[in-house]
Design a protein around this motif. Structure first.
Motif, short mmCIF file in Angstrom:
data_model
loop_
_atom_site.label_atom_id
_atom_site.label_comp_id
_atom_site.label_asym_id
_atom_site.label_seq_id
_atom_site.Cartn_x
_atom_site.Cartn_y
_atom_site.Cartn_z
N SER A 53 0.81 -1.22 0.00
CA SER A 53 0.00 0.00 0.00
C SER A 53 0.84 1.27 0.00
CB SER A 53 -0.94 0.01 1.21
OG SER A 53 -0.19 -0.05 2.41
N TYR A 75 -2.02 -1.26 -14.63
CA TYR A 75 -3.26 -0.54 -14.31
C TYR A 75 -4.48 -1.35 -14.75
CZ TYR A 75 -0.68 3.52 -12.83
OH TYR A 75 0.14 4.36 -12.14
N THR A 76 -5.55 -1.20 -14.00
CA THR A 76 -6.78 -1.92 -14.33
C THR A 76 -7.57 -1.17 -15.39
OG1 THR A 76 -7.96 -0.76 -12.54
CG2 THR A 76 -6.96 -2.88 -12.01
N ASN A 127 -3.52 2.97 -3.61
CA ASN A 127 -4.86 2.42 -3.36
C ASN A 127 -5.73 2.69 -4.57
OD1 ASN A 127 -5.81 5.16 -3.01
ND2 ASN A 127 -5.04 5.07 -0.89
N ASP A 128 -7.04 2.64 -4.40
CA ASP A 128 -7.94 2.79 -5.54
C ASP A 128 -7.83 4.16 -6.20
OD1 ASP A 128 -8.86 0.25 -5.20
OD2 ASP A 128 -10.69 0.83 -4.12
N THR A 129 -7.43 5.16 -5.43
CA THR A 129 -7.35 6.51 -5.98
C THR A 129 -5.93 7.08 -5.97
OG1 THR A 129 -7.91 7.47 -3.83
CG2 THR A 129 -9.72 7.04 -5.34
N SER A 145 -3.15 6.57 -9.07
CA SER A 145 -4.06 6.25 -10.17
C SER A 145 -3.83 7.19 -11.35
CB SER A 145 -5.51 6.36 -9.72
OG SER A 145 -5.80 7.68 -9.28
N THR A 151 -11.23 6.74 -13.82
CA THR A 151 -10.05 6.40 -13.05
C THR A 151 -9.52 5.02 -13.41
OG1 THR A 151 -10.72 7.79 -11.18
CG2 THR A 151 -9.14 6.03 -10.71
N ALA A 169 -7.07 2.54 -11.81
CA ALA A 169 -6.35 2.28 -10.56
C ALA A 169 -5.22 1.29 -10.80
CB ALA A 169 -7.32 1.73 -9.52
N ASN A 172 -3.34 -2.01 -10.51
CA ASN A 172 -3.65 -3.41 -10.25
C ASN A 172 -2.60 -3.91 -9.27
OD1 ASN A 172 -4.25 -6.09 -10.18
ND2 ASN A 172 -4.00 -6.47 -12.37
#
Length: 438
Positions: free
Chosen positions: A60, A83-84, A219-221, A224, A242, A244, A246
């Motif tokens: 993280s 990235y996702t 993290n998710d944001t 990103s 966005t 994020a 992976n």
């Protein structure tokens, strides 16, 4: 060996100077005495050990930057990330206009180096999708191929303890291509495998003239990629898509050169440990580079000479960082862990507190004024009791490291001083009781 013998002699000079008044018991039956004795300089043999690699996948906190000093050498930290794909359904009746494509960075508060100097980071596109190593992991030693030239370069100034968001604008050409493909519903957005083949990911690489490595949240944001655009119909609506990280395919990689430093030539493996006496009476521990410590007490059994019967009442380990080796350019770890091993270095257990349940964390005490009384301390009473009088394969050892999270996500570090000629050094304080027949 000369160092250890000197400390042992000091130990026993202090030992007999700290004896309580004797307590005579049952004089009519046996002429005997009990003494409470205190030894405050029992030798600590602390060694430096190097891990061959550290798992950094999915953490993280990531690190990137460059730093060089005379203690640790030159270190490059690079962050690699897949990235996702993002879900997007275009409206045929609407038009779409690019505003910007930005990389969102949020500092974690961790740093190593000169936080006043601006740092230049180049962002490269990965040549190929990230593939896990043979054991399905990614490590600080994992290497990837990058594009021949960076997509762009940005400059930032670290601020210790500050977590203010930083937005770095990516090339508009990259953003426009991404938006056009989303609107056209390009096939590679259908699956993650398709997306990463088209866009394998990014690597954030420090330039060699940089003088700081900085930690950032993931993290998710955070970390990103954010596509800002307008959806245009009768009105214009601001929108953000966005992408994020992976985290299953992202990690911090480390390169280093320790030439000319005290650690030059140190090789990985506990069989290659180096005693503090061979490192200028110092021992080293640091996150992400893989340094940790082994501790032994070679002259513990000499306390048996204090009386016919000797029992350990209390034992406290004190570990002192080298003065002025922290806070200016580096951070001390808040917590340390000590593990008990057998004679063959197989892990057996943690060192617990007096309740037998809570794992000890080093009880860091910081001298904010003079820095002289900054130290970590551990209650080793049970460990010393269990090992007093043992030798060979029955004698346990101790390993000391940072927490797993700190080891994998920060460059927090300690240079321990272990010079018997100095006032503050690594030491074991032992209170024990002796019994002697008169």
């Amino acid at each position: 060996m000369r160092k250890f013998l000197y400390v042992f002699l000091v130990c026993f000079v202090g030992l007999y100077a700290c004896v309580d008044d004797n307590l005579s018991l049952g004089k009519s039956l046996v002429d005997s005495s009990f003494y409470n004795v205190y030894a405050d300089t029992c030798t600590v043999d602390i060694s430096t050990v190097l891990l061959d690699s550290i798992e950094t996948r999915g953490d993280s906190i990531c690190q990137f930057g460059h730093y060089k000093d005379t203690l640790w050498g030159e270190v490059f930290a690079t962050y690699y990330a897949e990235y996702t794909k993002a879900s997007f359904t275009p409206n045929a009746d609407h038009a779409y206009s690019l505003d910007s494509l930005v990389l969102r960075l949020i500092p974690s508060g961790h740093f190593w180096g000169d936080t006043l100097a601006s740092q230049r980071i180049s962002v490269y596109r990965l040549k190929y999708p990230i593939v896990l190593d043979d054991d399905s992991d990614l490590y600080n030693t994992t290497r990837l191929q990058l594009s021949d030239s960076p997509l762009f370069t940005f400059t930032y100034t670290p601020y210790p303890g500050r977590k203010k968001e930083v937005e770095v604008r990516l090339p508009d050409e990259m953003g426009q291509t991404l938006l056009d493909d989303l609107v056209a519903q390009a096939d590679y957005f259908d699956t993650q495998d398709g997306f990463k083949k088209e866009f394998p990911g990014l690597a954030l690489v420090a330039e060699s003239d940089g003088s700081c490595i900085t930690g950032f949240m993931v993290n998710d944001t955070a970390m990103s990629i954010n596509l800002h655009y307008h959806e245009i119909s009768n009105t214009q609506t601001e929108q953000t898509l966005t992408f994020a990280v992976n985290m299953d395919y992202a990690y911090t990689g480390i390169r280093y050169d320790r030439s000319g430093t005290p650690l030059d030539g140190l090789t990985s493996g506990i069989e290659n440990l180096v005693h503090s006496g061979d490192l200028g009476c110092r021992a080293y521990i640091q996150g992400l580079t893989g340094f940790y410590n082994q501790l032994e007490f070679p002259f513990l059994n000499n306390l048996e000479n204090a009386g016919q019967i000797v029992s350990v009442e209390e034992a406290t380990l004190y570990l002192y960082p080298l003065a002025r080796s922290y806070n200016v350019v580096s951070q001390l770890p808040d917590e340390l862990r000590i593990y008990i091993t057998d004679a063959n270095n197989a892990l057996e257990d943690y060192v617990y507190g007096s309740d037998g349940v809570t794992v000890q964390t080093g009880n860091l005490t910081v001298d904010e004024v003079y820095g002289k009384e900054t130290y970590y301390s551990f209650d080793l009473t049970e460990f010393i009791r269990n090992n007093f009088g043992t030798s060979g394969v029955k004698r346990q050892k101790l390993l000391m490291s940072m927490t797993d999270e700190a080891s994998a996500t920060t460059f927090s570090q300690v240079v321990f001083t272990n010079d018997p000629l100095q006032e503050r050094q690594c030491r074991l304080d032992v209170r024990f009781k002796t019994y002697n027949e008169q």
